[in-house]
Design a protein around this motif. Structure first.
Motif, PDB file in Angstrom:
ATOM      1  N   VAL A  70       0.833  -1.207   0.000  1.00  0.00           N
ATOM      2  CA  VAL A  70       0.000   0.000   0.000  1.00  0.00           C
ATOM      3  C   VAL A  70       0.865   1.255   0.000  1.00  0.00           C
ATOM      4  CG1 VAL A  70      -1.571   1.369   1.437  1.00  0.00           C
ATOM      5  CG2 VAL A  70      -2.043  -1.043   1.041  1.00  0.00           C
ATOM      6  N   ILE A  71       1.938   1.255   0.800  1.00  0.00           N
ATOM      7  CA  ILE A  71       2.823   2.424   0.862  1.00  0.00           C
ATOM      8  C   ILE A  71       3.486   2.668  -0.489  1.00  0.00           C
ATOM      9  CG2 ILE A  71       4.955   3.319   1.870  1.00  0.00           C
ATOM     10  CD1 ILE A  71       4.141   1.874   4.490  1.00  0.00           C
ATOM     11  N   ILE A  72       4.017   1.601  -1.102  1.00  0.00           N
ATOM     12  CA  ILE A  72       4.667   1.737  -2.408  1.00  0.00           C
ATOM     13  C   ILE A  72       3.686   2.269  -3.446  1.00  0.00           C
ATOM     14  CG2 ILE A  72       5.720   0.465  -4.319  1.00  0.00           C
ATOM     15  CD1 ILE A  72       6.912  -1.433  -2.167  1.00  0.00           C
ATOM     16  N   ALA A  73       2.486   1.686  -3.488  1.00  0.00           N
ATOM     17  CA  ALA A  73       1.479   2.122  -4.458  1.00  0.00           C
ATOM     18  C   ALA A  73       1.076   3.571  -4.220  1.00  0.00           C
ATOM     19  CB  ALA A  73       0.251   1.213  -4.380  1.00  0.00           C
ATOM     20  N   SER A  74       0.934   3.963  -2.960  1.00  0.00           N
ATOM     21  CA  SER A  74       0.514   5.325  -2.638  1.00  0.00           C
ATOM     22  C   SER A  74       1.577   6.346  -3.015  1.00  0.00           C
ATOM     23  CB  SER A  74       0.199   5.424  -1.138  1.00  0.00           C
ATOM     24  OG  SER A  74      -0.846   4.541  -0.781  1.00  0.00           O
ATOM     25  N   VAL A  75       2.830   6.024  -2.748  1.00  0.00           N
ATOM     26  CA  VAL A  75       3.925   6.925  -3.125  1.00  0.00           C
ATOM     27  C   VAL A  75       3.997   7.074  -4.637  1.00  0.00           C
ATOM     28  CG1 VAL A  75       6.431   7.216  -3.140  1.00  0.00           C
ATOM     29  CG2 VAL A  75       5.267   6.540  -1.034  1.00  0.00           C
ATOM     30  N   LEU A  76       3.837   5.974  -5.358  1.00  0.00           N
ATOM     31  CA  LEU A  76       3.865   6.035  -6.820  1.00  0.00           C
ATOM     32  C   LEU A  76       2.715   6.885  -7.356  1.00  0.00           C
ATOM     33  CD1 LEU A  76       4.822   2.369  -7.795  1.00  0.00           C
ATOM     34  CD2 LEU A  76       6.247   4.429  -7.973  1.00  0.00           C
ATOM     35  N   ILE A  77       1.539   6.746  -6.759  1.00  0.00           N
ATOM     36  CA  ILE A  77       0.392   7.567  -7.169  1.00  0.00           C
ATOM     37  C   ILE A  77       0.698   9.044  -6.944  1.00  0.00           C
ATOM     38  CG2 ILE A  77      -1.988   8.190  -6.584  1.00  0.00           C
ATOM     39  CD1 ILE A  77      -2.469   5.187  -6.052  1.00  0.00           C
ATOM     40  N   ALA A  78       1.275   9.354  -5.783  1.00  0.00           N
ATOM     41  CA  ALA A  78       1.619  10.744  -5.479  1.00  0.00           C
ATOM     42  C   ALA A  78       2.620  11.296  -6.482  1.00  0.00           C
ATOM     43  CB  ALA A  78       2.175  10.841  -4.052  1.00  0.00           C
ATOM     44  N   VAL A  79       3.614  10.480  -6.845  1.00  0.00           N
ATOM     45  CA  VAL A  79       4.645  10.931  -7.787  1.00  0.00           C
ATOM     46  C   VAL A  79       4.071  11.085  -9.193  1.00  0.00           C
ATOM     47  CG1 VAL A  79       6.804  10.275  -8.928  1.00  0.00           C
ATOM     48  CG2 VAL A  79       6.555   9.962  -6.461  1.00  0.00           C
ATOM     49  N   LEU A  80       3.317  10.086  -9.657  1.00  0.00           N
ATOM     50  CA  LEU A  80       2.776  10.119 -11.015  1.00  0.00           C
ATOM     51  C   LEU A  80       1.747  11.234 -11.187  1.00  0.00           C
ATOM     52  CD1 LEU A  80       2.378   6.286 -11.677  1.00  0.00           C
ATOM     53  CD2 LEU A  80       4.123   7.823 -12.619  1.00  0.00           C
ATOM     54  N   CYS A  81       1.029  11.554 -10.111  1.00  0.00           N
ATOM     55  CA  CYS A  81      -0.009  12.588 -10.177  1.00  0.00           C
ATOM     56  C   CYS A  81       0.452  13.896  -9.545  1.00  0.00           C
ATOM     57  CB  CYS A  81      -1.286  12.101  -9.483  1.00  0.00           C
ATOM     58  SG  CYS A  81      -1.980  10.590 -10.175  1.00  0.00           S
ATOM     59  N   ARG A  82       1.770  14.093  -9.446  1.00  0.00           N
ATOM     60  CA  ARG A  82       2.283  15.251  -8.708  1.00  0.00           C
ATOM     61  C   ARG A  82       1.816  16.582  -9.293  1.00  0.00           C
ATOM     62  NH1 ARG A  82       6.474  12.900 -11.423  1.00  0.00           N
ATOM     63  NH2 ARG A  82       7.702  14.179 -12.870  1.00  0.00           N
ATOM     64  N   THR A  83       1.678  16.658 -10.629  1.00  0.00           N
ATOM     65  CA  THR A  83       1.232  17.912 -11.231  1.00  0.00           C
ATOM     66  C   THR A  83      -0.177  18.252 -10.777  1.00  0.00           C
ATOM     67  OG1 THR A  83       2.605  17.507 -13.176  1.00  0.00           O
ATOM     68  CG2 THR A  83       0.843  19.128 -13.399  1.00  0.00           C
TER      69      THR A  83
END
Length: 203
Positions: A70-83
């Motif tokens: 969950v942590i890995i997926a959440s961080v990736l979501i935050a990075v990919l959707c950072r804009t």
């Protein structure tokens, strides 16, 4: 898979996103590991300290790999959707942090009470669960931890924790008690941010 387990995973995700967004706001785009590390310690810091204090072993994220997923997926979501996060939401870090402290204050209390601690200790352990990850996050990104600022941060958690104990004493349905207490923390904190409420300064 119980509702409380799912709620715990949701809280983990919210705090991981909060930590990742904090790192992104500090322009740590070039270093994915740094962003992940900040998200990771934000997500597990408070709960880990709570479990160490209670002697509750093995600690949840060590025993159950779903927390790390969950942590890995959440961080990736935050990075990919950072804009989107940083462009369309005025204060995304505060929003996710507020959701996190609401969930984890009450979850932390539930876990503490389940281990047989007294009610006052359960309140303190609930606050540790909710706030300590944020303290680590802010320290890592060189910000003043919100708990040490004058704005209302720990106070909403304390109010929600007391409300939760009152609900237990009144025999309120567990799910309803959780929603009311966590919701009170979240709403209290958001209104405090909106209105600029703060504690009086000790001269």
């Amino acid at each position: 898979m119980t509702i409380w387990y799912l709620t715990d995973l949701i809280g983990t995700s919210v705090f991981a996103i909060s930590g990742a967004l904090s790192a992104l706001q500090k322009k740590m785009y070039h270093d994915l590991f740094s962003i992940f590390f900040v998200g990771f310690v934000t997500a597990i810091g408070g709960g880990t300290l709570r479990d160490i204090i209670m002697g509750a072993h093995p600690i949840a994220w060590i025993r159950d790999p779903n927390y790390l997923v969950v942590i890995i997926a959440s961080v990736l979501i935050a990075v990919l959707c950072r804009t989107w996060w940083l462009g369309m939401l005025r204060r995304p870090l505060l929003i996710f942090d507020t959701l996190g402290i609401g969930i984890y204050t009450i979850l932390g209390m539930q876990k503490a009470l389940a281990h047989g601690v007294n009610e006052w200790a359960a309140i303190l352990l609930g606050l540790i669960s909710a706030l300590f990850g944020g303290v680590i996050r802010d320290t890592l990104v060189n910000d003043l931890p919100l708990i040490f600022d004058r704005q209302l941060y720990a106070t909403p958690c304390l109010a929600g924790a007391i409300l939760y104990l009152a609900g237990l004493a009144l025999g309120l349905d567990t799910n309803l008690n959780f929603v009311l207490s966590a919701g009170t923390i979240t709403l209290f904190r958001l209104v405090a941010i909106r209105k600029g409420w703060s504690l009086p300064r000790v001269e």
